[in-house]
Design an enzyme around this catalytic site. Structure first.
Site, PDB file in Angstrom:
ATOM      1  N   CYS A 140       0.974  -0.874  -0.087  1.00 19.00           N
ATOM      2  CA  CYS A 140      -0.107  -0.011  -0.099  1.00 19.00           C
ATOM      3  C   CYS A 140       0.964   1.352   0.090  1.00 19.00           C
ATOM      4  O   CYS A 140       1.658   1.293   1.079  1.00 19.00           O
ATOM      5  CB  CYS A 140      -0.977  -0.074   1.628  1.00 19.00           C
ATOM      6  SG  CYS A 140      -1.491   2.061   1.966  1.00 19.00           S
ATOM      7  N   GLY A 141       0.759   2.536  -1.232  1.00 24.97           N
ATOM      8  CA  GLY A 141       1.204   3.178  -1.132  1.00 24.97           C
ATOM      9  C   GLY A 141       1.058   4.390  -0.233  1.00 24.97           C
ATOM     10  O   GLY A 141       2.256   4.639   0.770  1.00 24.97           O
ATOM     11  N   HIS A 142       0.427   4.520   0.174  1.00 25.78           N
ATOM     12  CA  HIS A 142      -0.300   5.094   1.634  1.00 25.78           C
ATOM     13  C   HIS A 142       0.759   4.770   2.836  1.00 25.78           C
ATOM     14  O   HIS A 142       0.423   5.440   3.670  1.00 25.78           O
ATOM     15  CB  HIS A 142      -1.798   5.571   2.004  1.00 25.78           C
ATOM     16  CG  HIS A 142      -2.575   6.214   1.215  1.00 25.78           C
ATOM     17  ND1 HIS A 142      -2.384   7.294   0.623  1.00 25.78           N
ATOM     18  CD2 HIS A 142      -3.359   5.964  -0.255  1.00 25.78           C
ATOM     19  CE1 HIS A 142      -3.480   8.114  -0.556  1.00 25.78           C
ATOM     20  NE2 HIS A 142      -4.041   6.726  -1.278  1.00 25.78           N
ATOM     21  N   CYS A 143       0.405   3.120   3.135  1.00 25.23           N
ATOM     22  CA  CYS A 143       1.262   2.632   4.453  1.00 25.23           C
ATOM     23  C   CYS A 143       2.399   3.129   3.923  1.00 25.23           C
ATOM     24  O   CYS A 143       2.637   3.644   5.335  1.00 25.23           O
ATOM     25  CB  CYS A 143       0.481   1.235   4.325  1.00 25.23           C
ATOM     26  SG  CYS A 143      -1.010   0.906   4.140  1.00 25.23           S
TER      27      CYS A 143
END
Length: 494
Positions: free
Chosen positions: A53-56
């Site tokens: 996950c990019g946001h993670c």
């Protein structure tokens, strides 16, 4: 202090046993140790994440900084994380439907985390949830230390903490989770901090170092908005870290400035535009978007923009179904931007609706291609019933539907009363129809009824739906439809 810090670090593993490991001072939880750690910790923030996950990935360094800062302060608050792709049972138990999802456990009872995604925001939110709404400041030195530790601190100077204004101040402090509030009641300290009794002053480490709240009447809602506005830069740079504040704040109108850092646009335009943005900051938030960032391409697509249109401005009204507005001229100067903003507030602007060019062969295949300009003519033909799939090119479920939908078109190709059609809802916008998830399938009947399909996406199911004028639609969404949430764009992704 350094000795205490390392001693605390060593004791962290001892306190939870050998089965709990840490990564950058963040506890790593699994199904085997989750319950024991959460039940034995009064206050713990848990991040459910996915490694891809990019946001993670963007959150990870800030999350680690927050954990380290709390550890250095010898705070009893802990930060932990769970790989939700490996610990699916845990993720399901706590209703995790997207990444990252953060849950705060107070004595084992979870609530949703609603703060920002930068280290200071995380720490401020946690301290607010675990301590008094406002820090009691008893000396000028303590006030300076507090201001140095946080980018924004809202001070209330009240010799009488039982006054109506003091009570209202503390009321707002209780509900605003992402800012540090402080209260000063010693008259000597009030003078040392160059304030007067009943003053409310926001101290910050950027732009104006101190801003006084000057409204004649202390209205809690107006004060809450003032705190939000003054705690943000005049022009906010869009990023994973600021997105939640931008979209989750009290200001629901945004002026988006599309600029290229590589071309020097930030230096060329922002200083000139700051006075304009400052004049309107109570009503509209100015946001600078670096179009060189790959992660920001979705925003350009959302506005139907191409890179050769940069630098440019757009306006979006979140409370009007994300309505978009485009300036009459491309020039990005203080005068043109101010005229654009004022025209919006004067009600002189029409929504900017996206539309692709109509392909010359739009009707050549069994599934007809619609764009914004031919939608009404085709769909609202009272002699036909029209099934329309609203899709997004990047949507996985839409791609899976293609062969089934093509067969549906072939099935009804010779039926003069039926049209099977599709429209790219990310590139074409309709004033009368707003789409929030993909694919969305709607049947427009001859008697001007609109029925949405929520059944199994099978050839048989769709065929029956069309043949019965939508009477065969299932009342409840299927499991497949519930899983569709991952195809719904969020504001953070825009």
């Amino acid at each position: 202090m350094r000795v205490i810090f390392f001693a605390t670090l060593a004791l962290l593993g001892f306190a939870f046993g050998d089965d709990v490991t840490t990564e950058e001072n963040v506890l790593v939880l699994t199904k085997g140790n989750f319950d024991s750690v959460v039940s034995s910790t009064d206050h713990i923030l848990v991040e459910f994440y996915a490694p891809w996950c990019g946001h993670c990935k963007s959150l990870a360094p800030e999350y680690a900084k927050a954990a380290t800062k709390l550890l250095e302060e010898e705070s009893p608050i802990k930060l932990a994380k769970v790989d939700a792709t490996q610990e699916q049972d845990l993720a399901e138990n706590y209703g995790v439907r997207g990444y990252p999802t953060l849950k705060f456990f107070r004595k084992g009872n979870p609530i949703d985390y609603t703060g920002g995604r930068q280290a200071d925001d995380i720490v401020a939110w946690l301290k607010k949830k675990t301590g008094p709404p406002a820090v009691e400041v008893t000396s000028a030195e303590q006030a300076k230390e507090l201001s140095a530790a946080s980018p924004v601190v809202v001070f209330g100077f009240f010799s009488n903490k039982d006054s109506e204004k003091a009570k209202a101040f503390l009321g707002v402090a209780t509900v605003v989770d992402d800012q540090v509030f402080a209260i000063v009641s010693d008259e000597k300290v009030i003078k040392e901090l160059e304030a007067e009794d009943e003053d409310v002053i926001l101290f910050k480490n950027f732009e104006e170092p101190r801003v006084k709240y000057t409204a004649e009447k202390f209205d809690e809602e107006l004060f809450k908005t003032w705190v939000f506005v003054q705690s943000m830069p005049v022009i906010v740079e869009f990023s994973h870290e600021t997105a939640s504040k931008i979209f989750g704040g009290q200001i629901k109108y945004h002026l988006l400035l599309f600029l290229s850092k590589k071309n020097g646009d930030f230096e060329k335009y922002l200083e000139e535009l700051k006075p304009v943005c400052k004049n309107y900051r109570d009503r509209i938030m100015c946001v600078a978007i670096d179009t060189d960032e790959d992660d920001h391409q979705r925003i350009l697509e959302f506005f139907g923009m191409k890179k050769d249109e940069v630098p440019s401005a757009r306006l979006i009204a979140l409370e009007q179904d994300m309505a978009k507005y485009k300036p009459a001229v491309d020039e990005l100067s203080a005068n043109t931007v101010e005229e654009f903003i004022q025209s919006f507030f004067d009600g002189k602007l029409k929504q900017h609706l996206l539309s692709e060019d109509l392909p010359s062969d739009w009707a050549a295949k069994p599934v007809k291609v619609l764009v914004a300009t031919n939608f009404d003519e085709v769909v609202f033909d009272s002699n036909k019933k029209v099934l329309v799939e609203f899709y997004a090119p990047w949507c996985g479920h839409c791609k899976q539907l293609v062969p089934i939908y093509d067969k549906l078109g072939e099935h009804f190709e010779k039926d003069d009363d039926v049209v099977i059609a599709k429209i790219d809802a990310t590139a074409n916008e309709l004033e009368h129809t707003k789409i929030t998830s993909f694919p969305t399938i709607k049947l427009y009947t001859k008697d001007n009824q609109v029925r949405e399909y929520n059944g199994e996406r099978t050839l048989a199911g769709l065929t029956k739906f069309v043949e019965t004028d939508g009477a065969a639609a299932e009342a409840e969404p299927t499991v497949t439809e519930v899983d569709e949430e991952d195809e719904t764009p969020t504001r953070d992704e825009l």
